[in-house]
Scaffold this active site. Structure first.
Site, mmCIF file in Angstrom:
data_model
loop_
_atom_site.group_PDB
_atom_site.id
_atom_site.type_symbol
_atom_site.label_atom_id
_atom_site.label_comp_id
_atom_site.label_asym_id
_atom_site.label_seq_id
_atom_site.Cartn_x
_atom_site.Cartn_y
_atom_site.Cartn_z
ATOM 1 N N ILE A 393 -51.101 22.464 -13.901
ATOM 2 C CA ILE A 393 -49.706 21.949 -14.208
ATOM 3 C C ILE A 393 -48.698 22.552 -13.676
ATOM 4 O O ILE A 393 -47.550 21.926 -13.319
ATOM 5 C CB ILE A 393 -49.958 22.188 -15.835
ATOM 6 C CG1 ILE A 393 -50.708 21.624 -16.927
ATOM 7 C CG2 ILE A 393 -48.378 22.261 -16.423
ATOM 8 C CD1 ILE A 393 -50.227 19.915 -16.594
ATOM 9 N N ASP A 394 -48.851 23.839 -13.419
ATOM 10 C CA ASP A 394 -47.774 24.532 -12.642
ATOM 11 C C ASP A 394 -47.158 24.288 -11.243
ATOM 12 O O ASP A 394 -46.271 23.603 -10.907
ATOM 13 C CB ASP A 394 -48.314 26.176 -12.188
ATOM 14 C CG ASP A 394 -47.076 27.141 -12.707
ATOM 15 O OD1 ASP A 394 -45.901 26.491 -12.924
ATOM 16 O OD2 ASP A 394 -47.071 28.206 -12.376
ATOM 17 N N ASP A 395 -48.486 23.787 -10.302
ATOM 18 C CA ASP A 395 -48.146 23.128 -9.274
ATOM 19 C C ASP A 395 -47.612 21.850 -9.394
ATOM 20 O O ASP A 395 -46.621 21.240 -8.531
ATOM 21 C CB ASP A 395 -49.414 22.992 -8.314
ATOM 22 C CG ASP A 395 -49.606 24.297 -7.518
ATOM 23 O OD1 ASP A 395 -48.860 24.543 -6.532
ATOM 24 O OD2 ASP A 395 -50.420 25.170 -7.891
ATOM 25 N N ARG A 469 -42.036 25.306 -17.426
ATOM 26 C CA ARG A 469 -41.879 24.390 -16.183
ATOM 27 C C ARG A 469 -41.942 23.211 -16.463
ATOM 28 O O ARG A 469 -41.325 22.291 -15.587
ATOM 29 C CB ARG A 469 -42.956 25.067 -15.357
ATOM 30 C CG ARG A 469 -42.935 24.480 -13.967
ATOM 31 C CD ARG A 469 -42.193 25.788 -13.003
ATOM 32 N NE ARG A 469 -43.302 26.879 -13.044
ATOM 33 C CZ ARG A 469 -42.953 28.222 -13.176
ATOM 34 N NH1 ARG A 469 -41.722 28.453 -13.780
ATOM 35 N NH2 ARG A 469 -43.713 29.233 -13.249
#
Length: 662
Positions: A393-395, A469
């Site tokens: 999810i972060d990327d 994010r």
């Protein structure tokens, strides 16, 4: 490609290089921007070193001995690195400035003995004293004991039972492989194959660790100590461990054979380009597991897997160390965001090539995430060059934000990629409203009480930084705080907010990182930034500014939350604090001015910043990271956003709820 080696703090500050007729802020942004553009790969991506502690280098020396692939030159350089990173007291730490760490020191000590160093060497005596003072070999963590068992330096009876039959448990069961995180799954599956074989590789004469055995006798009881209270989760798991040990001696041949086949098939299917899971521990374990399964060292599968490990070497004329993986997607999407903030046009060639490279890395295949999120479709991004089974999810959120901010020659392809990415990230929202990194609802926290989870990092639960994010990305897509998805996320964040006002940072150190991520997300979806819960976060950031104007936070805050927001100032953490304040509408506050001055005064002549501290987090309390580009693109981002908001304020724009005093 890598930015130049660290220099001491006797660097030349940029202020001495500024011309009298140039604005220092503009000059600093221009130099950082040029520096970042200069280290872009011709293929379009950015990928600087991802530095960890000495553990992986020690394990790499051991792996080569296990495989009979000792390279004298590389071993000499790796040993030089270990000696360079030894602390004055004789131990090795897990982050810059941290104390000696028992398991890390045991591994370095053993690796140096494998390299031929005598226990009588003065530096080895000092290391041994640290190990003995912290309880000796029997106090090391589970993964260290497992590694030493491979060399006969620890009894397999002292390793938690991990029968391969656990792999057969269905997803509805109390414990199963999809109840744990992706990294645990990829690390433990080959470990279970190894545990079923329990191989022992003899060590050279004089390389044993008998001198580290403190207290236990040959009749040592290898059972793990129980909690004093009879009814605890830990004691329940310890009882299960005893039952599993009994089963190890009475395993059912049919089940063992079936489990071995299933686990092997699962592992081999994921050992594509980039290695199993794209991370060193899983990659190394997969090679050892293949050897246990009868694959020769020269077999193409073993050779390819080992070559992928060798690619992680960081070597110079004198030393060699290992990084855990490559961070190209992460470095690239953050660099694009920072450069856009600095004023680079949306169709600048550097941004176009970067985003086209990112588009080529969007996943097209179903991964493990499908088990918990059956409605999700492929479309996320992974951290490494290759890791198709495990997007995160972060990327994905930051890549999507970078794409949104950039104009590409083929806008239709970009729009289609964003549309497809939403079909992956939205169904990945957990039932509590937050987002985790690789899986959905991976939150059976009691599993961290199992004996093989003494690192307390078995799971991948939703976290505030990732949820922030996601909100930031959705905000850039035009979503508001009125959407059901964002409302659930806001509720999650309010629940997770610490009493002091900050948020926990799972993937960056620590509360400064988490607070910035959340504030950026809340602002992007249109939350009013003058609400009390947000002002408490602002007050927390301001109250934790250092006297030098910067912000810093030690990795120790994961051990003791009372030290949240405390530590020497660093460029990346100062940038995160500034970004958090700026997103909250705090622009003209003296704290912001002092923070900006800190970055201006500490910028190096080459446009970058010094930073030896580890400000990235692998696993809280056990594994930390130093991203070598954090000290460049985050300060650039903060300085640039500050300039933009100053310009808006100068034109009469009241930014998102900022008061006149801000």
């Amino acid at each position: 490609m890598p930015i130049p080696p660290e220099r001491d703090r006797r660097f030349e500050v940029i202020s001495t290089a500024l011309g009298a007729d140039r604005d220092p802020l503009d000059e600093a942004i221009e130099q950082a921007q040029s520096r970042l553009l200069a280290v872009q790969d011709p293929a379009g991506f950015w990928a600087a070193e991802l530095e960890a502690d000495s553990t992986l280098t020690s394990e790499y020396i051991m792996l080569r001995h296990l495989l009979g692939k000792v390279d004298e030159t590389k071993q000499r350089k790796a040993a030089a690195y270990l000696r360079d990173t030894q602390l004055p007291d004789g131990g090795w730490n897990i982050y810059y400035g941290g104390p000696s760490h028992l398991s890390t020191t045991v591994k370095a000590y053993f690796a140096l003995k494998l390299c031929g160093y005598s226990k009588e060497e003065p530096f080895m005596r000092r290391a041994r004293e640290v190990i003995i003072s912290q309880g000796g070999l029997f106090r090391a963590n589970v993964f260290t004991k497992f590694t030493l068992a491979l060399f006969g330096q620890f009894d397999w009876r002292g390793v938690p039972a991990m029968p391969i039959e656990l792999f057969l448990l269905p997803k509805q069961s109390f414990f199963n492989m999809h109840a744990i995180s992706y990294w645990s799954r990829t690390v433990l599956t080959p470990l279970m194959i190894i545990f079923a074989h329990k191989p022992v590789t003899p060590v050279p004469a004089g390389a044993d660790l008998m001198e580290l055995r403190v207290g236990p006798t040959p009749k040592h009881d290898y059972w793990f100590p129980r909690d004093p209270q009879p009814l605890t989760m830990r004691n329940l798991f310890l009882t299960a461990d005893r039952l599993l040990r009994w089963y190890e001696w009475h395993s059912v041949p049919y089940l063992r054979r079936l489990a071995m086949e299933r686990a092997t098939e699962w592992m081999l299917r994921r050992m594509g380009e980039g290695g199993l899971g794209g991370i060193y521990p899983a990659m190394a374990n997969s090679v050892i597991a293949l050897r246990c399964l009868g694959y020769e060292v020269e077999h193409s599968l073993v050779a390819r897997a080992f070559k992928q490990i060798e690619a992680l070497e960081v070597e110079d004329d004198r030393t060699l160390h290992i990084q855990p993986c490559f961070p190209p997607s992460w470095d690239t999407c953050l660099a694009v965001n920072a450069l856009r903030a600095s004023g680079l046009p949306a169709d600048h060639s550097a941004l176009v090539s970067a985003c086209e490279w990112l588009l080529s890395k969007q996943t097209r295949s179903v991964g493990d995430w499908k088990v918990k999120a059956p409605n999700a479709e492929p479309g996320g991004w992974y951290f490494q060059f290759e890791n198709e089974f495990y997007p995160d999810i972060d990327d994905s959120a930051v890549v999507m934000t970078a794409l949104i901010k950039t104009n590409l020659p083929d806008q239709a392809t970009k729009d289609a990629a964003l549309k497809q990415a939403l079909k992956w990230v939205l169904p990945m929202q957990s039932s509590d409203g937050g987002w985790a990194s690789y899986d959905k609802d991976n939150n059976k926290l009691f599993l961290n009480e199992s004996p093989f989870a003494d690192h307390k990092a078995l799971l991948d639960p939703p976290t505030s930084d990732l949820t922030g994010r996601m909100l930031e990305m959705l905000g850039h897509l035009g979503w508001s705080n009125a959407a059901p998805v964002t409302q659930r996320a806001i509720a999650f964040l309010k629940h997770e907010q610490e009493p002091a006002g900050c948020w926990f940072g799972r993937w960056g150190v620590n509360y400064i990182y988490g607070t910035w991520s959340v504030l950026a997300g809340l602002r992007a979806i249109g939350e009013r930034m003058d609400q009390p819960y947000i002002r408490r976060a602002v007050d927390w950031l301001i109250s934790h500014q250092n006297p030098d104007g910067g912000w810093g936070e030690s990795c120790y805050s994961y051990e003791d939350p009372r030290t949240a927001g405390q530590g020497p100032s660093t460029a990346s953490q100062t940038a995160w604090a500034l970004l958090g304040l700026l997103h909250a509408g705090v622009v003209r506050h003296p704290a912001v001015t002092r923070g900006i001055d800190y970055l201006l005064q500490t910028q190096c002549a080459d446009g970058g910043w010094e930073e030896r501290e580890f400000t990235g987090t692998g696993f809280p309390r056990v594994f930390y990271l130093r991203y070598h580009l954090y000290r460049l693109y985050f300060p650039l981002w903060a300085l640039s956003l500050y300039r933009t908001l100053l310009q808006k304020a100068g034109s009469g724009h009241d930014d998102n709820g900022a008061t006149s005093s801000d």
